[in-house]
Design a protein around this motif. Structure first.
Motif, short mmCIF file in Angstrom:
data_model
loop_
_atom_site.label_atom_id
_atom_site.label_comp_id
_atom_site.label_asym_id
_atom_site.label_seq_id
_atom_site.Cartn_x
_atom_site.Cartn_y
_atom_site.Cartn_z
N LEU A 24 0.84 -1.20 0.00
CA LEU A 24 0.00 0.00 0.00
C LEU A 24 0.87 1.26 0.00
CD1 LEU A 24 -2.65 1.54 0.18
CD2 LEU A 24 -2.63 1.14 2.66
N GLY A 25 1.91 1.26 0.80
CA GLY A 25 2.82 2.41 0.81
C GLY A 25 3.47 2.63 -0.54
N GLN A 26 3.85 1.55 -1.19
CA GLN A 26 4.44 1.66 -2.52
C GLN A 26 3.42 2.20 -3.52
OE1 GLN A 26 7.77 1.05 -3.38
NE2 GLN A 26 7.09 2.11 -5.19
N ALA A 27 2.18 1.73 -3.42
CA ALA A 27 1.13 2.21 -4.32
C ALA A 27 0.87 3.71 -4.11
CB ALA A 27 -0.16 1.41 -4.11
N VAL A 28 0.89 4.15 -2.86
CA VAL A 28 0.69 5.56 -2.57
C VAL A 28 1.84 6.38 -3.16
CG1 VAL A 28 0.64 7.27 -0.69
CG2 VAL A 28 -0.77 5.21 -0.55
N SER A 29 3.05 5.88 -3.02
CA SER A 29 4.21 6.57 -3.61
C SER A 29 4.10 6.65 -5.13
CB SER A 29 5.51 5.85 -3.23
OG SER A 29 5.74 5.94 -1.85
N ASN A 30 3.70 5.55 -5.74
CA ASN A 30 3.53 5.54 -7.19
C ASN A 30 2.46 6.54 -7.64
OD1 ASN A 30 5.44 3.52 -7.37
ND2 ASN A 30 3.96 1.87 -7.62
N ALA A 32 1.55 9.26 -6.04
CA ALA A 32 2.08 10.63 -5.84
C ALA A 32 3.02 11.00 -6.97
CB ALA A 32 2.80 10.72 -4.50
N LEU A 33 3.87 10.08 -7.39
CA LEU A 33 4.77 10.33 -8.51
C LEU A 33 3.98 10.57 -9.79
CD1 LEU A 33 7.58 10.51 -9.75
CD2 LEU A 33 7.54 8.01 -9.99
N ALA A 34 2.95 9.79 -10.01
CA ALA A 34 2.11 9.96 -11.20
C ALA A 34 1.44 11.33 -11.19
CB ALA A 34 1.06 8.85 -11.27
N ASP A 35 1.00 11.78 -10.01
CA ASP A 35 0.40 13.12 -9.90
C ASP A 35 1.41 14.21 -10.23
OD1 ASP A 35 -2.06 12.05 -9.22
OD2 ASP A 35 -1.74 12.29 -7.05
N LEU A 37 3.94 13.90 -12.26
CA LEU A 37 4.14 13.87 -13.72
C LEU A 37 2.98 14.56 -14.45
CD1 LEU A 37 5.60 10.28 -14.20
CD2 LEU A 37 6.82 12.47 -14.28
N VAL A 38 1.76 14.38 -13.95
CA VAL A 38 0.62 15.07 -14.56
C VAL A 38 0.79 16.57 -14.41
CG1 VAL A 38 -1.86 15.52 -14.30
CG2 VAL A 38 -1.03 13.17 -14.35
N ALA A 39 1.15 17.03 -13.23
CA ALA A 39 1.33 18.47 -13.00
C ALA A 39 2.42 19.04 -13.90
CB ALA A 39 1.65 18.73 -11.53
N ARG A 40 3.52 18.31 -14.02
CA ARG A 40 4.60 18.78 -14.90
C ARG A 40 4.15 18.85 -16.36
NH1 ARG A 40 9.88 15.47 -12.66
NH2 ARG A 40 10.11 16.66 -10.72
N SER A 41 3.40 17.83 -16.77
CA SER A 41 2.90 17.81 -18.16
C SER A 41 1.95 18.97 -18.40
CB SER A 41 2.19 16.48 -18.45
OG SER A 41 3.09 15.40 -18.36
N GLU A 42 1.10 19.24 -17.42
CA GLU A 42 0.16 20.36 -17.57
C GLU A 42 0.92 21.68 -17.67
OE1 GLU A 42 -2.26 19.77 -14.09
OE2 GLU A 42 -3.75 18.58 -15.20
N ARG A 43 1.93 21.85 -16.82
CA ARG A 43 2.72 23.09 -16.88
C ARG A 43 3.46 23.23 -18.20
NH1 ARG A 43 3.90 21.76 -11.49
NH2 ARG A 43 5.96 20.99 -12.08
N SER A 79 -2.06 7.14 -16.54
CA SER A 79 -1.17 6.46 -15.59
C SER A 79 -1.53 6.83 -14.16
CB SER A 79 0.29 6.81 -15.87
OG SER A 79 0.69 6.30 -17.11
N ALA A 80 -1.82 8.11 -13.93
CA ALA A 80 -2.20 8.55 -12.59
C ALA A 80 -3.51 7.90 -12.15
CB ALA A 80 -2.32 10.07 -12.55
N SER A 81 -4.45 7.81 -13.07
CA SER A 81 -5.72 7.16 -12.75
C SER A 81 -5.49 5.70 -12.38
CB SER A 81 -6.67 7.27 -13.94
OG SER A 81 -7.88 6.61 -13.66
N ALA A 82 -4.66 5.02 -13.16
CA ALA A 82 -4.35 3.62 -12.86
C ALA A 82 -3.62 3.50 -11.52
CB ALA A 82 -3.50 3.02 -13.98
N ALA A 83 -2.73 4.45 -11.24
CA ALA A 83 -2.00 4.43 -9.97
C ALA A 83 -2.96 4.61 -8.79
CB ALA A 83 -0.92 5.50 -9.96
N HIS A 84 -3.94 5.50 -8.94
CA HIS A 84 -4.91 5.69 -7.87
C HIS A 84 -5.83 4.47 -7.72
CE1 HIS A 84 -3.91 9.74 -6.59
NE2 HIS A 84 -3.62 9.99 -7.85
N ASP A 85 -6.13 3.81 -8.83
CA ASP A 85 -6.86 2.54 -8.75
C ASP A 85 -6.03 1.51 -7.98
OD1 ASP A 85 -8.96 3.62 -10.20
OD2 ASP A 85 -8.40 2.65 -12.09
#
Length: 143
Positions: A24-30, A32-35, A37-43, A79-85
């Motif tokens: 679960l901790g690893q999934a949360v980290s993944n 957060a990283l995906a989020d 990447l989304v923010a960087r892509s948006e910027r 990827s972020a959506s899949a990571a949150h799933d």
């Protein structure tokens, strides 16, 4: 002293719960990283501009770059959506493992209570036997 089957089960279930919590901790980290990447892509997409005064080649190159940035954003969002799933699935798995560990704890506690009751009953029988023997001795063997 060897461990009872219930104690071994509890040990195994506790290990499974810890591993599940780690997952679960690893999934949360993944996620957060995906989020990030989304923010960087948006910027990056927001910061990119089509040139106002340029050659057709520069304009097309700039448009292709923006298109690539937009595609990257879509991929990163997926990827972020899949990571949150994955976080939700890992959380559900951890809760299931936690319930299994708690059930094993109840088995161990019930077994310990049963053994304690057996010890108390054996002690009571021994006390009763001693009392009966003393009574027979003190009263000349007649009951």
């Amino acid at each position: 002293m060897s461990r009872s089957p219930h104690e071994l089960l509890l040990q195994l279930r506790s290990l499974h719960e810890r591993l599940s919590r780690r997952d679960l901790g690893q999934a949360v980290s993944n996620a957060a990283l995906a989020d990030v990447l989304v923010a960087r892509s948006e910027r990056a997409l927001t910061a990119s501009r089509l040139p106002v005064h340029s050659t057709p080649e520069q304009f097309l190159a700039s448009a292709a770059a923006r298109n690539s940035l937009a595609t990257l954003l879509v991929v990163n969002r997926a990827s972020a959506s899949a990571a949150h799933d994955g976080v939700r699935a890992a959380s559900e798995a951890w809760r299931a493992k936690e319930r299994e560990r708690e059930a094993a704890e109840h088995l161990v506690a019930a077994e310990a209570e049963r053994r304690a009751e057996e010890r108390r009953a054996a002690e009571q029988r021994e006390t009763d036997d001693l009392s009966s023997a003393r009574h027979r001795r003190d009263h000349g063997g007649a009951s």
